[in-house]
Design a protein around this motif. Structure first.
Motif, mmCIF file in Angstrom:
data_model
loop_
_atom_site.group_PDB
_atom_site.id
_atom_site.type_symbol
_atom_site.label_atom_id
_atom_site.label_comp_id
_atom_site.label_asym_id
_atom_site.label_seq_id
_atom_site.Cartn_x
_atom_site.Cartn_y
_atom_site.Cartn_z
ATOM 1 N N GLY A 47 43.589 43.088 42.693
ATOM 2 C CA GLY A 47 43.321 41.992 41.769
ATOM 3 C C GLY A 47 41.825 41.766 41.615
ATOM 4 N N ASP A 48 41.467 40.909 40.685
ATOM 5 C CA ASP A 48 40.077 40.747 40.256
ATOM 6 C C ASP A 48 39.103 40.421 41.381
ATOM 7 N N ASN B 23 46.881 47.696 44.452
ATOM 8 C CA ASN B 23 46.156 46.832 43.524
ATOM 9 C C ASN B 23 45.767 45.524 44.208
ATOM 10 N N GLU C 283 40.425 38.811 32.092
ATOM 11 C CA GLU C 283 40.907 37.658 32.837
ATOM 12 C C GLU C 283 40.546 36.357 32.127
ATOM 13 N N ARG D 113 42.615 33.208 41.612
ATOM 14 C CA ARG D 113 42.545 33.862 40.310
ATOM 15 C C ARG D 113 41.960 32.902 39.271
#
Length: 291
Positions: A72-73, A70, A210, A176
């Motif tokens: 993340g965005d 993974n 998010e 993030r």
């Protein structure tokens, strides 16, 4: 003759089985046909991967990739862009949609301004100019910070980006919650921007996004302000030294307001966390809030 360059539609996927088909179908319905759809699954634990694999078998313009871990965005957005072959990058998130004529409009607007590096749509109507129109780096920063016409707040869904300039600035930063704002600031230091109207893409609001997570922690707001300060008050900023000095004061006021909002909305503990992150004293906070 209207140019029809390849557009790489990028869709990052993580547990979006409820909406992913609608997102893909919206691309398939596009009046503009010269596109590729790149889907990058970031370790979904629901049926998302199975759904997008099925679409891949029915249309050779659809390409599915799966990350080993993974990311993340924003790192996954960069990963999707790494697979792209198009002149333009167009993000359509797995729970959003693009209107049938969306790609056609975006390309038409961008091709009118070949010197522009990126475009942003879904903006408030301009009372002096009709969309589309182009802004220089200096005009972009002044529009956002001195004219009160926000630009840097738009999400990736609202953008179309030339792949070469995306690569030139290094894509999204590995942060993030404010990677989009950070990227628009960096792109706007070097490249002109095309502003475009509403009605091109459709944004869905859900608790798992998010953006929803970001709003629940006011510290993210403070981090966004710090990131904007870093790009606006710097040697790379298109603003003059005098304008940057004005912005220093404005950013302090924004920071003080964000901290006070944190205390009031989220309580003492969160307010203290924000104060510690900022480095401001209580006197600094009150002075800049009232000044």
């Amino acid at each position: 003759m209207i140019n029809t360059p390849l557009v790489s539609v990028l869709m990052t996927v993580y547990n979006r089985e409820e909406f992913i088909s609608q997102a893909i179908d919206s691309v398939l319905k596009s009046t503009y046909q010269n596109w590729e759809l790149i889907l990058v699954d970031d370790g979904s634990t629901d049926k998302s991967l199975r759904i997008i694999r099925d679409y891949e078998t029915h249309d050779n313009r659809i390409k599915v990739f799966q990350n080993k871990t993974n990311l993340g965005d924003y790192p996954n957005r960069n990963q999707a862009a790494a697979y792209a072959k198009g002149k333009y990058l167009k993000y359509v998130d797995a729970d959003d949609m693009i209107y049938p004529y969306g790609l056609e409009q975006l390309v038409f607007y961008m091709e009118q301004f070949p010197e522009a590096g990126f475009g942003l749509c879904s903006l408030e109507q301009d009372l002096e100019k009709i969309f589309p129109f182009m802004l220089t780096p200096e005009q972009i920063y002044k529009r956002h910070y001195f004219e009160g016409k926000l630009v840097f707040h738009k999400a990736p869904l609202s953008s179309i980006i030339r792949k070469d300039v995306f690569k030139a600035v290094g894509g999204f930063a590995n942060v993030r919650h404010f990677g989009d704002s950070d990227l628009w600031h960096r792109l706007s230091q070097r490249y002109p921007l095309v502003l475009m109207p509403h009605g091109i893409a459709w944004y869905r609001k859900t608790d798992g996004q998010e953006a929803s997570v970001r709003r629940k922690n006011p510290l993210n707001r403070l981090k966004t302000i710090h990131s904007a300060y870093k790009h606006t008050v710097s040697d790379n900023s298109p603003l003059s030294r005098k304008e940057q000095e004005i912005m220093k004061v404005k950013f302090l006021k924004l920071e003080a307001s964000a901290i006070i909002f944190g205390y009031r909305k989220f309580g003492w503990k969160k307010g203290q966390e924000m104060k510690k992150f900022s480095g401001l004293t209580y006197i600094d906070i009150i002075k800049n809030k009232l000044g």
